[in-house]
Design a protein around this motif. Sequence first.
Motif, mmCIF file in Angstrom:
data_model
loop_
_atom_site.group_PDB
_atom_site.id
_atom_site.type_symbol
_atom_site.label_atom_id
_atom_site.label_comp_id
_atom_site.label_asym_id
_atom_site.label_seq_id
_atom_site.Cartn_x
_atom_site.Cartn_y
_atom_site.Cartn_z
ATOM 1 N N ILE A 52 0.810 -1.223 0.000
ATOM 2 C CA ILE A 52 0.000 0.000 0.000
ATOM 3 C C ILE A 52 0.843 1.273 0.000
ATOM 4 O O ILE A 52 0.322 2.357 -0.212
ATOM 5 N N PHE A 53 2.149 1.153 0.230
ATOM 6 C CA PHE A 53 2.999 2.340 0.220
ATOM 7 C C PHE A 53 3.127 2.900 -1.203
ATOM 8 O O PHE A 53 3.185 2.146 -2.175
ATOM 9 N N ASP A 54 3.198 4.217 -1.299
ATOM 10 C CA ASP A 54 3.386 4.872 -2.586
ATOM 11 C C ASP A 54 4.878 4.898 -2.908
ATOM 12 O O ASP A 54 5.613 5.799 -2.481
ATOM 13 N N LEU A 55 5.331 3.902 -3.646
ATOM 14 C CA LEU A 55 6.748 3.765 -3.992
ATOM 15 C C LEU A 55 6.891 3.837 -5.517
ATOM 16 O O LEU A 55 6.607 2.859 -6.218
ATOM 17 N N PRO A 56 7.305 4.988 -6.057
ATOM 18 C CA PRO A 56 7.403 5.155 -7.515
ATOM 19 C C PRO A 56 8.237 4.085 -8.205
ATOM 20 O O PRO A 56 7.909 3.658 -9.319
ATOM 21 N N ALA A 57 9.319 3.635 -7.555
ATOM 22 C CA ALA A 57 10.175 2.619 -8.179
ATOM 23 C C ALA A 57 9.674 1.210 -7.919
ATOM 24 O O ALA A 57 10.204 0.241 -8.475
#
Length: 297
Positions: A137-142
């Motif tokens: 659920i974390f917003d991690l672009p990579a």
Amino acid sequence: MDGNGTLYHLYFHNNFNCVCGGQYPQFAEFVRDYFSTLLKCGFSPFVVMDGTIHPQKEATVLSRENDLVKTVRQLTYSEKYFGRKVIPLMARQAFVEVLQELKIRVAYADSEADAVIASLAKANGCCAVSQDSDFFIFDLPAGYVPIEKLEVNKAGLVTARRFNRVKFMTELKIKPEMMSLLASAVGNDFVGPALLRPWHVSLGTEDEVKMPAGWVAPEGKDGKESTAAVRDAIIVRVAAFLGKYEDADKAIAAMAAAAAEQHEKDKAALVTVSEAAAAESAAAADKAAAGKSTGVA
């Protein structure tokens, strides 16, 4: 990289013997080969270890530790339990010493490492590697790479499968602001299955779930549904429910109402079953009494 998650994965996945001394030298050598290969392939690992226990998770951790004590006792007294897994006491120290020897950066979080790892990954534009479902659920672009999907082989090759959060949300038709609520509604260490049961039951049965393309969970034992299949069905049903609402507040209110309604249905069903059982018991008693009376006559 999630230090604790990587430690557990490397020790358990490679079947080291925790009973007879922990096999620390063999484990340390395996960790050395694993991270040396990552370094040779151009990776720059930054490992973050967990710190102290979050107060809200104390009950969960204590329960797990009690289970661990029971497992250690079973391993000590009977060979039939040798398939069970326990991290030996000095495995963490052996793991960290190898990382320091290889000049790999190691940090300790104040509490759980998850948020620190996510922040570092986002700030540095790199993937987060862990085995904790929180990272979905974390917003991690990579992106996020589950530790079991980061394969390092003896030939010196590294392959990985990365979780794409945007694609996940698109397939489930769920808004980014609903992702945290999705995780809580599915269940986690703070919100257990017993509390969520009425709410999950209110969503319908697995037969009514249309799984997204590519979501094929492995079968369980004897052809039954695996835990993964049941979990995935719950995720899809919860996402479909949340997708009906504009914001989290409205969704939470609807969840509470649905759970309360299901709870009342469960109570009514329980009363009906109890009454039927009582009637059946009374009928059996009357029949037995009638038989005795006939016998006396």
